[in-house]
Design a protein around this motif. Structure first.
Motif, short mmCIF file in Angstrom:
data_model
loop_
_atom_site.label_atom_id
_atom_site.label_comp_id
_atom_site.label_asym_id
_atom_site.label_seq_id
_atom_site.Cartn_x
_atom_site.Cartn_y
_atom_site.Cartn_z
N LYS A 49 0.81 -1.23 0.00
CA LYS A 49 0.00 0.00 0.00
C LYS A 49 0.84 1.28 0.00
N ASN A 50 2.16 1.13 -0.16
CA ASN A 50 3.06 2.31 -0.15
C ASN A 50 2.98 3.10 1.16
N PRO A 54 7.43 4.82 -1.59
CA PRO A 54 6.89 4.36 -2.87
C PRO A 54 7.49 3.01 -3.25
N GLY A 55 6.64 2.03 -3.48
CA GLY A 55 7.12 0.67 -3.73
C GLY A 55 7.52 0.44 -5.17
N ILE A 113 19.61 -5.13 1.84
CA ILE A 113 18.74 -5.28 0.66
C ILE A 113 17.59 -6.21 1.03
N GLY A 114 16.38 -5.68 1.01
CA GLY A 114 15.20 -6.42 1.44
C GLY A 114 14.90 -7.58 0.51
N THR A 115 14.21 -8.56 1.07
CA THR A 115 13.86 -9.76 0.32
C THR A 115 12.91 -9.44 -0.84
N TYR A 116 12.16 -8.35 -0.68
CA TYR A 116 11.34 -7.86 -1.80
C TYR A 116 11.21 -6.34 -1.67
N ASN A 117 10.73 -5.73 -2.74
CA ASN A 117 10.54 -4.27 -2.74
C ASN A 117 11.86 -3.53 -2.51
N ALA A 118 12.93 -4.09 -3.04
CA ALA A 118 14.25 -3.46 -2.98
C ALA A 118 14.95 -3.77 -4.31
N LYS A 119 16.13 -3.16 -4.50
CA LYS A 119 16.90 -3.51 -5.69
C LYS A 119 18.19 -4.18 -5.27
N GLY A 120 18.51 -5.31 -5.90
CA GLY A 120 19.77 -6.00 -5.63
C GLY A 120 20.94 -5.22 -6.18
N LYS A 121 22.16 -5.71 -5.90
CA LYS A 121 23.35 -5.01 -6.40
C LYS A 121 23.40 -5.04 -7.93
N ASP A 122 22.65 -5.97 -8.53
CA ASP A 122 22.59 -6.03 -10.00
C ASP A 122 21.55 -5.05 -10.56
#
Ligand SMILES: [Zn+2]
Ligand SMILES: [Zn+2]
Length: 267
Positions: A49-50, A54-55, A113-122
């Motif tokens: 729900k943000n 912002p997701g 780095i979150g399991t979701y709603n994040a960006k990995g190093k790639d």
């Protein structure tokens, strides 16, 4: 690439629905876990729900993940195919700051780095456990005993550690009077841990209807916090209050229930 079936939210206002996507290929230090169970955490709703920021959409929530390893990268040391494994709230961190070096990646100075709603190093968004598999670096996967019920283990990966960690940090145990404020997803874990660690556990709740559940979890006492007489009877009595209430609440009344130098822990 690893074909993945998931439930995703396409926007903050849409319901979860089937969504197929591809995860990265299993790298040298990665494991691929066939997900058996994933807990549902309230923060999944907040993120969809943000509520916090912002997701990244589509969003596949879920950070209480357990399952079986079906593939290991060439350099993986900790795991073999067929092992049970779990993944919690994070899947990477900088690995170089002081906190990371101490094994406190949750406090990574650059942000974990979150399991979701994040960006990995790639640069690719991370997607969580409302899916049939996950590919994760072995350092962020945990061994799970085959003597445990996997469905019961899943919530330990977030709700469990959130309450276990502060109780361990403050060395709560025998001889302590512990009050658990709120008996929801976190509170029921805190009661079980507190009892297991040998503390005398009291549940503080606004709802008298939760007494039966508190007793079933092993709580020794129950106080309805809307009942002034019950509250007065436990003034200056607790060594610790573990506060699991997420809604805004006035802490003054609860602080008066602590002994001198008692500790109020917000999780
Ligand atoms: Zn959670
Ligand atoms: Zn770090």
């Amino acid at each position: 690439m690893v074909q993945t079936k998931a439930y995703a939210a396409q926007s903050p206002t849409t319901d979860l629905a089937h969504w197929d996507f591809e995860r990265r290929e299993v790298g040298p230090n990665d494991v691929q876990i066939n997900i058996a169970y994933c807990g549902v955490c309230h923060s999944d709703l907040h993120q969809i729900k943000n509520d916090w920021f912002p997701g990244i959409f589509p969003m596949v929530p879920g950070h209480e993940i357990v399952g079986t390893i079906i593939k290991v990268g060439a350099d993986v040391k900790k795991f073999s195919e067929g092992d049970l494994a779990g993944v919690g709230c994070m899947v990477d961190s900088c690995r170089t700051c002081d906190n990371c070096k101490e094994g406190l990646e949750q406090y990574c100075e650059k942000g974990n780095i979150g399991t979701y709603n994040a960006k990995g190093k790639d640069g690719v968004p991370t997607y969580g456990g409302y899916s049939n598999n996950i590919v994760v670096h072995e350092d962020f996967a945990l061994h799970i005993s085959d003597k445990l019920s996997l469905s019961a283990v899943a919530p330990l990966l977030c709700a469990g550690i959130t309450t276990y960690s502060p109780l361990k940090h403050w060395k709560v145990g025998k001889g302590h009077k512990l009050a658990v404020l709120g008996l929801g997803g976190l509170g029921h874990m805190a009661v079980k841990f507190g009892v297991a660690f040998g503390a005398e556990v009291t549940v503080l709740s606004t709802s008298a209807s939760k007494e039966e559940a508190a007793n079933a979890l092993g709580a020794h006492h129950f106080v309805v916090t809307k009942d002034a007489a019950q509250v007065a009877a436990v003034k200056n009595s607790f060594d610790f209050i573990l506060d699991t209430v997420s809604a805004e609440h006035d802490m003054n009344m609860y602080l008066s229930l602590l002994k001198t130098n008692g500790v109020h822990i917000c999780v």
